[in-house]
Design an enzyme around this catalytic site. Sequence first.
Site, PDB file in Angstrom:
ATOM      1  N   ARG A 129      27.554 -26.587   3.540  1.00  0.00           N
ATOM      2  CA  ARG A 129      28.191 -27.893   3.366  1.00  0.00           C
ATOM      3  C   ARG A 129      28.606 -28.434   4.729  1.00  0.00           C
ATOM      4  O   ARG A 129      29.067 -27.673   5.589  1.00  0.00           O
ATOM      5  CB  ARG A 129      29.436 -27.711   2.504  1.00  0.00           C
ATOM      6  N   ASP A 136      36.093 -36.376  -0.142  1.00  0.00           N
ATOM      7  CA  ASP A 136      36.470 -35.329   0.816  1.00  0.00           C
ATOM      8  C   ASP A 136      37.404 -35.820   1.921  1.00  0.00           C
ATOM      9  O   ASP A 136      37.217 -36.910   2.466  1.00  0.00           O
ATOM     10  CB  ASP A 136      35.212 -34.712   1.436  1.00  0.00           C
ATOM     11  N   HIS A 196      37.159 -35.932  -6.662  1.00  0.00           N
ATOM     12  CA  HIS A 196      37.825 -36.194  -5.378  1.00  0.00           C
ATOM     13  C   HIS A 196      36.829 -36.815  -4.411  1.00  0.00           C
ATOM     14  O   HIS A 196      35.623 -36.820  -4.656  1.00  0.00           O
ATOM     15  CB  HIS A 196      38.366 -34.889  -4.774  1.00  0.00           C
ATOM     16  N   HIS A 254      33.283 -37.105  -6.156  1.00  0.00           N
ATOM     17  CA  HIS A 254      32.361 -36.086  -6.676  1.00  0.00           C
ATOM     18  C   HIS A 254      33.166 -34.932  -7.259  1.00  0.00           C
ATOM     19  O   HIS A 254      34.363 -34.792  -6.966  1.00  0.00           O
ATOM     20  CB  HIS A 254      31.425 -35.580  -5.570  1.00  0.00           C
TER      21      HIS A 254
HETATM   22  C1  SIN Z   1      32.641 -30.216  -2.666  1.00  0.00           C
HETATM   23  O1  SIN Z   1      33.559 -30.643  -3.336  1.00  0.00           O
HETATM   24  O2  SIN Z   1      32.408 -30.640  -1.533  1.00  0.00           O
HETATM   25  C2  SIN Z   1      31.726 -29.149  -3.243  1.00  0.00           C
HETATM   26  C3  SIN Z   1      30.939 -29.670  -4.384  1.00  0.00           C
HETATM   27  C4  SIN Z   1      30.094 -28.604  -5.036  1.00  0.00           C
HETATM   28  O3  SIN Z   1      30.312 -27.397  -4.816  1.00  0.00           O
HETATM   29  O4  SIN Z   1      29.210 -28.967  -5.809  1.00  0.00           O
END
Ligand code: SIN
Length: 280
Positions: free
Chosen positions: A271, A107, A105, A255
């Site tokens: 994050r 974000d 996906h 990602h």
């Molecule tokens: C995300 O999708 O922003 C998290 C990715 C992760 O936990 O590696």
Amino acid sequence: MSLTITPLAENAGAEVTGIDLRDPVDAETRARLNQAFLDHAALVFRDQDLTAQQFADASRIFGTPMRQLLKQYYVDGCPEVGVVSNRDRDTKGDGKLLIRGTTWHTDHSNQADPPKATALHAIAIPSTGGDTQVTNTAAAYAALPDAMKRRIDGLMAVHTYLSSRTPRKLPERTPEEKAATPDVTHPLVRVHPESGRKALYLNPVRIEGIVGMGDAEAFALLDELMAHATQERFQYRHRWRERDMLIWDDRCTMHQANPDYDMAELRYLHRLMLEGTPTA
Ligand code: SIN
């Protein structure tokens, strides 16, 4: 120590050494880092000892951190920084464990101005597994046959909070969070606002259809583009160490996290996302 930028894979990822992100960054270093971010789509900084606030401050090298949508993930006193943890539960839904980010996906593509970048800072990492993969969708677009480029240039996709097609689960939203996240449309081929490169703007978690195209045709096309864009040759795979900071360009990447580790071990990261601009 001097700043060094070392590519990690052919189409995405570079490691930056010779910098402590707690220190002030001069204009020349900032310019080099921003150029590296454009050139490599994802940057890794090792051994960064950062509080949540220092992480948010460091991210300002690349842009403006935005307030997280889902309040349950805020770090106390720092609404720009959220937590990604394998102890997360869907507290407004069924209360079950909810490992986020486990399919490809980009974000918050259901926002009118989706984020420029996402950054993670690793606090606790399992002994093996839990990697994050980043794929470069500008490189993927460039490698498409011309006939496919002609077919998809100019198409618009509808992005919603959670596509009815995805197997993924996202946390339930409060009525206030729902009101803040109406459906939006974005070009399927997005022109990067800084590099000018075209990139596939795909997100199976959020895309609900293509404007003016029947579902069967639209989803066959999206599946074909996803299979193309997620080939290993376009990817960088990040194997985490504690205190790593990883930042990627959401305008030209997708990602995914890998839930392939022992869930008895903690995976816990901070994050944040940086404010973006309109896609068209
Ligand atoms: C995300 O999708 O922003 C998290 C990715 C992760 O936990 O590696």
